[in-house]
Design an enzyme around this catalytic site. Structure first.
Site, PDB file in Angstrom:
ATOM      1  N   CYS A 115       0.846  -1.607  -0.230  1.00 20.41           N
ATOM      2  CA  CYS A 115      -0.177  -0.054  -0.322  1.00 20.41           C
ATOM      3  C   CYS A 115       0.663   1.358  -0.120  1.00 20.41           C
ATOM      4  CB  CYS A 115      -0.946   0.200   1.366  1.00 20.41           C
ATOM      5  SG  CYS A 115      -1.924   1.119   1.055  1.00 20.41           S
ATOM      6  N   ASP A 116       1.759   1.648   1.012  1.00 18.33           N
ATOM      7  CA  ASP A 116       2.293   2.660   0.837  1.00 18.33           C
ATOM      8  C   ASP A 116       3.598   2.624   0.198  1.00 18.33           C
ATOM      9  OD1 ASP A 116       0.899   4.126   3.433  1.00 18.33           O
ATOM     10  OD2 ASP A 116       1.994   2.885   4.953  1.00 18.33           O
ATOM     11  N   VAL A 117       4.112   2.007  -0.316  1.00 14.81           N
ATOM     12  CA  VAL A 117       4.793   1.863  -1.199  1.00 14.81           C
ATOM     13  C   VAL A 117       4.729   2.368  -2.911  1.00 14.81           C
ATOM     14  CG1 VAL A 117       7.195  -0.003  -0.056  1.00 14.81           C
ATOM     15  CG2 VAL A 117       5.251  -1.229  -1.668  1.00 14.81           C
ATOM     16  N   SER A 120       1.042   4.003   7.184  1.00 13.74           N
ATOM     17  CA  SER A 120       1.586   5.344   7.344  1.00 13.74           C
ATOM     18  C   SER A 120       0.023   6.571   7.973  1.00 13.74           C
ATOM     19  CB  SER A 120       1.789   5.796   5.909  1.00 13.74           C
ATOM     20  OG  SER A 120       1.159   5.683   5.127  1.00 13.74           O
TER      21      SER A 120
END
Lengths: 93, 480
Positions: B408-410, B449
């Site tokens: 997700c965050d990447v 995050s």
């Protein structure tokens, strides 16, 4: 004093050489690299062995033995796990 | 203790070790490199035993066999997803050994009198113990025995500062007193060191774990090096310094991959509870799997989830069939769902269908540096399919389908656009540049995050929420 200077020199030399070489390791090998350096950090096993070469009391012997167990666990486990991991990587080079 | 031959053999062993690390530039070389380094340590062991014969060989052999046997058995049984927890644990064991050696050296009758040796001993004692307790916390977090999200105590910064001050003061006292050092102040020093490791590590969690492990790797090397100074052993100093260098590099690489600096990670600048949306933080805390974060779907009726999934599945199969080029982006969520084998199968299937398939690996994917490579290697991925972020990012614009599995965050474009988020400026994989995006995540919740992923709202994105293993399997069946 000569000894101290030599020891500091050894530290700096090893750090720099290690830094240069490890900068060249590709990211895909970072996990095995860390696992191997982890095993290398268990060189404290040498220090633990040295404790048995001098006169110590029973408590100190016990602590020394524990240190040997811990360090051997780290060193054998570290190299074995790295070897296992690297075998998984296919090579076509 | 010195003569010319001793010096030469020591340097020969250090040279062998360096050759071992030097071989780590290629996958092929790494295997022999590992064995070379092991050989160097074996030589060092032999040399030390030859120079300083032990007084009680029976006890020593027993301890060696015991530690070695346990280490071997555990190393052979541990799964690849557990590697980070295992490495943290081993790291702790090694640091404890450094601590024990320095402790005995400092309290011995014939303890060293020189200031330098005493200072080195105290430093090694503190770093060794703090690394031990820190590694145990890290290992427990990674093995899911403990909440993986950061735990922040009230006044955490002041607590850390207080502990450090206590350690510095007591360190000076212990270093200044005549040997054997005051056992009482030494005991307090040890307790403070344990506390330092715990308070330091407990605040770090989730996607920051790679930084923590790399850092602990470096400190365990430092502890060994200082331990080497007190016992005046060059081999220990050299090996310890090399490990410290390696750990420092990896720490730096991990920080760069997240566009964060060490104080941000270790002092939790961005991850204070207030900075993370409460809902996401709570959801993470409930299940302890930060990426992709668990969510309300757990409580929702299963039927609803399934009926909703039919349409996206058909869409996904169509997208996969029509795409000529596919880039797969695996995240730690894939590993949590044990979907790496299915994902590699899917990649192979797509390649058989004549498509160009690539894997895009973000540097922080997984729970330690390079973890994703090991997980995919276990699933027997074709190494030619793997690409690092810098190599693959320019190619996304020509990519027909970006397939995201448990990440997700990447891939969160908010890292580029939005200014005041925790991931602002973090380099990401440019999945949003692909013509179509297929997301096989557990749910639509933000990643570790806590930042919402705008990619999910885009019309070109197909969302296939649910267990990644099931999703990929369905996709595979659809393609046969």
């Amino acid at each position: 004093m000569g000894d101290v200077l030599l020891m500091v020199a050894v530290f700096i030399f090893s750090f720099l050489v290690g830094y240069l070489l490890i900068s060249k390791v590709p990211p895909r090998l970072h996990t095995p690299l860390m696992s191997m350096t982890n095993a290398i950090s268990a060189v404290t096993i040498l220090g633990a062995l040295l404790l048995f070469a001098v006169e110590t009391n029973a408590v100190q012997k016990g602590l020394g033995a524990l240190a040997i167990v811990m360090a051997t666990f780290n060193v054998i486990g570290g190299f074995a796990i790295t070897n296992r991991m690297l075998k998984l990587f296919k090579t076509r080079e | 203790m010195d003569n010319c031959w001793y010096l030469l053999t020591d340097f020969a062993i250090i040279l062998i070790l360096i050759v071992g690390i030097w071989q780590f530039r290629t996958v092929k070389g790494a295997r022999s490199g590992n064995l070379t380094a092991a050989f160097a340590l074996l030589c060092a062991l032999g040399v030390v035993l030859y120079r300083h014969p032990v007084l009680e060989p029976a006890a020593v052999i027993l301890a060696l066999v015991l530690g070695g046997l346990v280490g071997w058995v555990v190393a052979m049984r541990v799964g690849m997803i557990q590697i980070p927890a295992m490495v943290a644990f081993q790291n702790g064991a090694g640091s404890l050994a450094a601590f024990l050696v320095s402790f005995v050296q400092l309290t011995r009758e014939a303890a060293p009198q020189e200031t330098i040796a005493k200072v080195a001993g105290v430093v090694s004692l503190v770093i060794g113990m703090a690394t031990f307790s820190g590694s145990m916390i890290a290992s427990a977090k990674l093995a899911n025995c403990m909440k993986q999200t950061p735990t922040v105590f009230p006044k955490h910064d002041w607590m850390l500062l207080g502990i450090v001050l206590v350690i510095v003061t007591l360190g000076i006292v212990a270093g200044g007193t005549a040997a054997p050092a005051l056992p009482c102040s030494l005991m307090v020093l040890i307790l403070a060191s344990i506390l330092l490791g715990v308070v330091f590590s407990i605040r770090i969690g989730g996607a920051d774990m790679p930084v923590l492990i790399s850092f602990l790797n470096a400190t365990s090397g430092l502890a060994a090096a200082f331990c080497g100074i007190i016992i005046e052993n060059r081999l220990l100093i050299a090996c310890g310094a090399t490990v410290a260098a390696s750990g420092s590099i990896l720490t730096h690489v991990m920080c760069k991959a997240m566009n964060r600096n060490l104080p941000k990670v270790f002092l939790g600048v961005h991850w204070k509870p207030g900075a993370v949306p409460v809902q996401a933080a709570e959801a993470q805390a409930r299940k302890g799997e930060p990426e992709p974060s668990p969510t309300v779907t757990v409580e929702e009726p299963r039927k609803f989830e399934k009926s909703q999934q039919q349409a996206p599945l058909a869409q996904a199969i169509d997208a996969a069939k029509n795409a000529n080029s596919v880039v797969i982006i695996p995240g730690y969520g894939m590993a949590l769902a044990h979907a790496q084998f299915e994902t590699v199968q899917l990649a192979n299937r797509l390649e058989e269908m004549g498509k160009q398939v690539k894997f895009a690996i973000h540097p922080i994917a997984g729970r330690m540096p390079g973890h994703m490579h090991v997980l995919l290697a276990e699933a027997e991925v074709d190494p030619d399919m793997l690409f690092d972020m810098d190599q693959i990012n320019p190619e996304f614009q020509q990519t027909d389908l970006a397939l995201i599995v448990g990440a997700c965050d990447v891939v969160n474009p908010a890292a580029i656009g939005a200014e005041d988020t925790p991931i602002a400026g973090m380099p990401i994989l440019a999945a949003h540049d692909a013509k179509q995006v297929l997301v096989c995540n557990l749910d639509g919740q933000p990643g570790y995050s806590g930042v919402e992923n705008p990619l999910y709202q885009e019309p070109k994105t197909i969302l296939m929420f649910g267990d990644a293993k099931t999703s990929i399997n369905r996709l595979l069946q659809g393609l046969h």
